[in-house]
Design an enzyme around this catalytic site. Structure first.
Site, PDB file in Angstrom:
ATOM      1  N   GLU A 154       0.838  -1.211   0.000  1.00  0.00           N
ATOM      2  CA  GLU A 154       0.000   0.000   0.000  1.00  0.00           C
ATOM      3  C   GLU A 154       0.869   1.255   0.000  1.00  0.00           C
ATOM      4  O   GLU A 154       1.075   1.877   1.061  1.00  0.00           O
ATOM      5  CB  GLU A 154      -0.954  -0.004   1.190  1.00  0.00           C
ATOM      6  N   GLU A 246      -6.574  -7.133  -1.343  1.00  0.00           N
ATOM      7  CA  GLU A 246      -6.949  -6.972   0.065  1.00  0.00           C
ATOM      8  C   GLU A 246      -8.265  -6.227   0.149  1.00  0.00           C
ATOM      9  O   GLU A 246      -8.443  -5.180  -0.479  1.00  0.00           O
ATOM     10  CB  GLU A 246      -5.857  -6.201   0.818  1.00  0.00           C
TER      11      GLU A 246
END
Length: 320
Positions: A154, A246
């Site tokens: 991320e 995710e």
């Protein structure tokens, strides 16, 4: 024809029905993930929590349950870089990831090797570590048909150009040892295609990574990430190969109340467009996003719904 894999038991009489036996080495074809014969596929599975905290939740028993009882066909192995992870003991965490890859492989599952850089959000900070980690993993497992490499979990606080530069430096290092495995590239603003920092997917569409057989990742948490995020995923997947590596049914911290209504809207979109997905997370953490009830990972009971939290029951029902 579009294929939905279903993992089967790991015993020899059912081995031919596992996801990997059915699909072989995956590859990107157009905007979709495809099997070895070029047919679009959709993977559905779970992500481990950080292995520095919850390796005890990834056992032969728990993976038997995931593959057989749940019907999952992919496991994401999350190796955190900081927060007590890889940087503290590279050999240990490489060996741990390798062990879990072997366990999932024995059950006919695909494996996402997740380089879980989170804080700091600039992936360049960990570029040399990433080169070492993926070189080691590719040398051990690159010959296998069941891997995908997620090279930056991320990214945040950096431009798309910076993330693209990182990918273009790391990908050739991986390709030197594994020329075929699909690589998953994180997108800006916690893998939101920039939405969480006021942008959108056009920055990637107009300036893609210069590499082949890659996909771009998108993450969402349904209680926090509403229609603007859903529309972004819809638009982006029309123009780019996207893998949702995710997501959670809770808020952006993976906790709080579950929003199953919004979550189902995402799942319906991903089913319609054959976008593969992985749910966070396969542990007994106290947060609502962990699928197991607290204390489960210290025992030996894994199958059925009795060991699962509300989110675990919901996601298991949508897996197989």
């Amino acid at each position: 024809m579009q294929i939905q894999f279903r993992a089967a038991a790991s015993t020899s009489d059912t081995a031919a029905r596992t996801a990997v036996a059915a699909g072989g080495r995956l590859k990107v074809c157009g905007n979709r993930l495809c099997d070895a014969s070029g047919q679009p596929v959709q993977l559905r599975g779970m992500s481990t929590h950080g292995t520095q905290w919850y390796a005890q939740c990834v056992t032969n028993g728990s993976l038997d349950a995931l593959a057989e009882d749940w019907g999952a066909d992919v496991l994401r192995v999350s190796t955190y870089v900081q927060e007590g992870g890889y940087e503290t003991n590279p050999a240990h965490f490489t060996n741990l990831a390798s062990r879990i890859i072997d366990q999932a492989t024995a059950r006919g599952m695909y494996v996402i090797v997740d380089w879980h850089m989170l804080t700091p959000g600039d992936p360049h900070v960990n570029l040399e570590r990433a080169k070492k980690f993926f070189t080691d993993i590719a040398k051990r497992h690159g010959h296998q048909p069941n891997l995908l490499y997620e090279i930056a979990n991320e990214p945040s606080g950096v431009s798309w150009n910076a993330i693209k530069s990182y990918a273009e430096k790391l990908i050739p290092v991986i390709r030197a040892n594994d020329p075929e495995t699909t690589i998953l590239v994180g997108t800006r603003a916690w893998s939101s295609f920039g939405v969480s920092e006021g942008s959108d997917e056009r920055e990637v569409v107009n300036n893609p990574v210069r590499a082949t057989n890659i996909m771009y990742t998108f993450h969402f948490y349904a209680a926090s990430h509403r229609d603007a995020y859903l529309r972004t995923l819809d638009r982006a997947s029309d123009r780019l190969p996207v893998f949702v590596t995710e997501f959670g049914t809770q808020n952006h911290a993976g906790e709080g109340a579950n929003d199953f209504t919004m979550s189902q809207r995402y799942l319906d979109l991903m089913s319609r467009k054959k976008i593969s997905w992985v749910n966070w997370n396969f542990s007994d953490d106290h947060r609502s996003g962990a699928v197991f009830k607290q204390g489960t990972c210290s025992g030996d009971r894994w199958k059925g719904t009795g060991v699962l939290k509300e989110a675990g029951i919901w996601i298991r029902a949508r897996m197989g």
